[in-house]
Design a protein around this motif. Structure first.
Motif, PDB file in Angstrom:
ATOM      1  N   ALA A 281      68.743  64.413 -44.724  1.00  0.00           N
ATOM      2  CA  ALA A 281      68.922  64.874 -43.343  1.00  0.00           C
ATOM      3  C   ALA A 281      68.144  63.989 -42.371  1.00  0.00           C
ATOM      4  N   VAL A 282      66.935  63.574 -42.777  1.00  0.00           N
ATOM      5  CA  VAL A 282      66.135  62.686 -41.940  1.00  0.00           C
ATOM      6  C   VAL A 282      66.827  61.333 -41.787  1.00  0.00           C
ATOM      7  N   LYS A 283      67.316  60.768 -42.907  1.00  0.00           N
ATOM      8  CA  LYS A 283      67.986  59.469 -42.860  1.00  0.00           C
ATOM      9  C   LYS A 283      69.253  59.517 -42.012  1.00  0.00           C
ATOM     10  N   ALA A 284      69.926  60.662 -42.042  1.00  0.00           N
ATOM     11  CA  ALA A 284      71.166  60.819 -41.268  1.00  0.00           C
ATOM     12  C   ALA A 284      70.881  61.198 -39.817  1.00  0.00           C
ATOM     13  N   GLN A 285      69.606  61.286 -39.464  1.00  0.00           N
ATOM     14  CA  GLN A 285      69.166  61.608 -38.099  1.00  0.00           C
ATOM     15  C   GLN A 285      69.677  62.974 -37.631  1.00  0.00           C
ATOM     16  N   ALA A 286      69.689  63.932 -38.559  1.00  0.00           N
ATOM     17  CA  ALA A 286      70.056  65.294 -38.185  1.00  0.00           C
ATOM     18  C   ALA A 286      69.032  65.844 -37.202  1.00  0.00           C
ATOM     19  N   ALA A 287      69.495  66.569 -36.216  1.00  0.00           N
ATOM     20  CA  ALA A 287      68.573  67.126 -35.217  1.00  0.00           C
ATOM     21  C   ALA A 287      67.632  68.143 -35.852  1.00  0.00           C
ATOM     22  N   CYS A 288      68.175  68.982 -36.742  1.00  0.00           N
ATOM     23  CA  CYS A 288      67.313  69.979 -37.364  1.00  0.00           C
ATOM     24  C   CYS A 288      67.776  70.314 -38.779  1.00  0.00           C
ATOM     25  N   PHE A 289      66.825  70.746 -39.581  1.00  0.00           N
ATOM     26  CA  PHE A 289      67.055  71.165 -40.969  1.00  0.00           C
ATOM     27  C   PHE A 289      66.500  72.573 -41.094  1.00  0.00           C
ATOM     28  N   LEU A 290      67.387  73.543 -41.360  1.00  0.00           N
ATOM     29  CA  LEU A 290      66.971  74.935 -41.492  1.00  0.00           C
ATOM     30  C   LEU A 290      66.987  75.347 -42.953  1.00  0.00           C
ATOM     31  N   ASN A 291      65.868  75.855 -43.431  1.00  0.00           N
ATOM     32  CA  ASN A 291      65.738  76.257 -44.819  1.00  0.00           C
ATOM     33  C   ASN A 291      65.763  77.779 -44.931  1.00  0.00           C
ATOM     34  N   ALA A 292      66.699  78.297 -45.738  1.00  0.00           N
ATOM     35  CA  ALA A 292      66.751  79.734 -46.003  1.00  0.00           C
ATOM     36  C   ALA A 292      65.694  80.060 -47.052  1.00  0.00           C
ATOM     37  N   GLY A 293      64.558  80.556 -46.595  1.00  0.00           N
ATOM     38  CA  GLY A 293      63.446  80.863 -47.479  1.00  0.00           C
ATOM     39  C   GLY A 293      63.387  82.339 -47.821  1.00  0.00           C
ATOM     40  N   THR A 294      62.221  82.791 -48.244  1.00  0.00           N
ATOM     41  CA  THR A 294      62.080  84.184 -48.662  1.00  0.00           C
ATOM     42  C   THR A 294      60.801  84.794 -48.111  1.00  0.00           C
ATOM     43  N   ALA A 295      60.861  86.085 -47.838  1.00  0.00           N
ATOM     44  CA  ALA A 295      59.681  86.827 -47.408  1.00  0.00           C
ATOM     45  C   ALA A 295      58.850  87.284 -48.604  1.00  0.00           C
ATOM     46  N   LEU A 296      59.372  87.137 -49.809  1.00  0.00           N
ATOM     47  CA  LEU A 296      58.632  87.534 -51.006  1.00  0.00           C
ATOM     48  C   LEU A 296      57.398  86.669 -51.184  1.00  0.00           C
ATOM     49  N   PRO A 297      56.272  87.238 -51.574  1.00  0.00           N
ATOM     50  CA  PRO A 297      55.089  86.415 -51.847  1.00  0.00           C
ATOM     51  C   PRO A 297      55.312  85.553 -53.085  1.00  0.00           C
ATOM     52  N   PRO A 298      54.625  84.417 -53.182  1.00  0.00           N
ATOM     53  CA  PRO A 298      54.877  83.483 -54.295  1.00  0.00           C
ATOM     54  C   PRO A 298      54.532  84.029 -55.668  1.00  0.00           C
ATOM     55  N   THR A 299      53.729  85.085 -55.732  1.00  0.00           N
ATOM     56  CA  THR A 299      53.330  85.642 -57.029  1.00  0.00           C
ATOM     57  C   THR A 299      54.394  86.549 -57.649  1.00  0.00           C
ATOM     58  N   VAL A 300      55.445  86.863 -56.908  1.00  0.00           N
ATOM     59  CA  VAL A 300      56.445  87.825 -57.391  1.00  0.00           C
ATOM     60  C   VAL A 300      57.294  87.272 -58.521  1.00  0.00           C
ATOM     61  N   SER A 301      57.708  86.006 -58.402  1.00  0.00           N
ATOM     62  CA  SER A 301      58.636  85.433 -59.374  1.00  0.00           C
ATOM     63  C   SER A 301      58.617  83.917 -59.285  1.00  0.00           C
ATOM     64  N   PRO A 302      59.127  83.230 -60.325  1.00  0.00           N
ATOM     65  CA  PRO A 302      59.254  81.774 -60.240  1.00  0.00           C
ATOM     66  C   PRO A 302      60.112  81.347 -59.054  1.00  0.00           C
TER      67      PRO A 302
ATOM     68  N   LEU B 120      74.978  60.407 -44.487  1.00  0.00           N
ATOM     69  CA  LEU B 120      75.038  59.282 -43.557  1.00  0.00           C
ATOM     70  C   LEU B 120      76.448  59.061 -43.036  1.00  0.00           C
ATOM     71  N   ALA B 121      77.434  59.321 -43.906  1.00  0.00           N
ATOM     72  CA  ALA B 121      78.832  59.128 -43.520  1.00  0.00           C
ATOM     73  C   ALA B 121      79.307  60.168 -42.510  1.00  0.00           C
ATOM     74  N   GLN B 122      78.544  61.261 -42.359  1.00  0.00           N
ATOM     75  CA  GLN B 122      78.966  62.344 -41.468  1.00  0.00           C
ATOM     76  C   GLN B 122      78.306  62.291 -40.090  1.00  0.00           C
ATOM     77  N   GLN B 123      77.499  61.286 -39.842  1.00  0.00           N
ATOM     78  CA  GLN B 123      76.813  61.223 -38.554  1.00  0.00           C
ATOM     79  C   GLN B 123      77.790  61.241 -37.374  1.00  0.00           C
ATOM     80  N   PRO B 124      77.371  61.817 -36.228  1.00  0.00           N
ATOM     81  CA  PRO B 124      76.095  62.491 -35.992  1.00  0.00           C
ATOM     82  C   PRO B 124      76.090  63.926 -36.523  1.00  0.00           C
TER      83      PRO B 124
END
Length: 306
Positions: A103-124, A63-67
């Motif tokens: 991020a929502v409370k700070a009114q960020a325009a977008c939130f990008l999540n670095a996810g994985t192409a691995l299927p969920p059964t591969v590992s925790p 919040l302190a870093q807006q916008p």
């Protein structure tokens, strides 16, 4: 000045993203843990704002870093080294959700999540990343912040963790290790060079900030990022061996495949191509550049990692 927040800024992907946006002239807030080694950020420490996420309130901090234009979530727990499942879930789901809500409370325009192409059964780890994506879809409903999931294929490049597969093979070959014990190497992976990944994130930030400003609404979007080409692990190892001029014996078949091994993975780049992004480095060039970096900086980085 436009502001980008990067979690996991001291890690492999996070440091490359931090460097890119800092050199682009953006105000970069680098979220790191108190115990994080900062050697990957040495050349940009004077132009980024470091913020320790172990202390204080992440909600108030944002919040302190807006916008805020974008929050890029690159922090993760891979679950290596015998860590507890509870800690992995705490990092990859609970803390990650706190950051997304902040991020929502700070009114960020977008939130990008670095996810994985691995299927969920591969590992925790893979399971936790897919579960977090489900939470993002729920959070996106009614939020003005746009949530973007990026399913990443197998990244490699300069200053990666020396224990990662590509880096470890390069280091072994550069040292002319007597022998590298490997699987048969028949599994095919989509190996993507780190600079192409950074360019993909930069394009996604640019596009989704523009979309959010036009529509003043959030939503959820998902993209696959890779090279778009599946290559066998054996071919990659043999390329590294040839490019390094190594005398190391490549002992294919000496090790079994891991449990739940994925035998084929390849990114569908159709959504990214619609945004005018495509990989600029083929495997040969990406490996050549990566090997050159490790040849120059390898021993120094091993000391930092140790």
């Amino acid at each position: 000045m436009a502001t980008v927040v990067v979690s996991g800024a001291s890690g492999f992907l996070g440091s490359h993203l931090t460097r890119h946006f800092a050199k682009e002239g953006r105000c970069v807030i680098a979220l790191v843990r108190a115990q994080s080694a900062l050697h990957r950020l040495a050349d940009v420490l004077d132009v980024v704002r470091l913020q320790c996420v172990d202390a204080g309130n992440i909600e108030d901090a944002l919040l302190a870093q807006q916008p805020i234009d974008a929050v890029i979530h690159a922090a993760t727990d891979y679950g290596r080294g015998g860590g507890s499942l509870a800690r992995l879930v705490e990092t990859n789901i609970a803390w990650s959700l706190r950051l997304a809500e902040a991020a929502v409370k700070a009114q960020a325009a977008c939130f990008l999540n670095a996810g994985t192409a691995l299927p969920p059964t591969v590992s925790p780890y893979a399971l936790s990343k897919h579960q977090f994506s489900q939470w993002l879809k729920l959070l996106a409903d009614g939020a003005e912040t746009c949530f973007v999931d990026v399913a990443l294929e197998t990244m490699y490049g300069e200053d990666d963790d020396p224990a990662q597969f590509i880096a470890s093979v390069i280091l072994g070959c550069l040292r002319n290790a007597e022998r590298l014990a490997l699987t048969t190497g028949e599994q095919k992976r989509d190996f993507v060079y780190i600079q192409d990944v950074v360019a993909a994130f930069a394009r996604l930030v640019e596009f989704h900030i523009g979309e959010q400003r036009k529509r003043r609404s959030g939503g959820y979007a998902a993209y696959s990022v890779g090279s778009g080409v599946a290559v066998s692990v054996r071919q990659v190892v043999e390329k590294i061996h040839a490019l390094t001029g190594s005398r190391t014996v490549l002992d294919f078949g000496a090790r079994p495949h891991r449990a739940h091994e994925v035998m084929f993975s390849q990114a569908d780049l159709s959504a990214m191509r619609k945004l005018n992004w495509s990989p600029q480095y083929d495997l040969q060039e990406g490996l050549r550049r990566t090997i050159a970096w490790w040849r120059t900086h390898g021993e120094e980085r091993l000391r930092c990692a140790g």
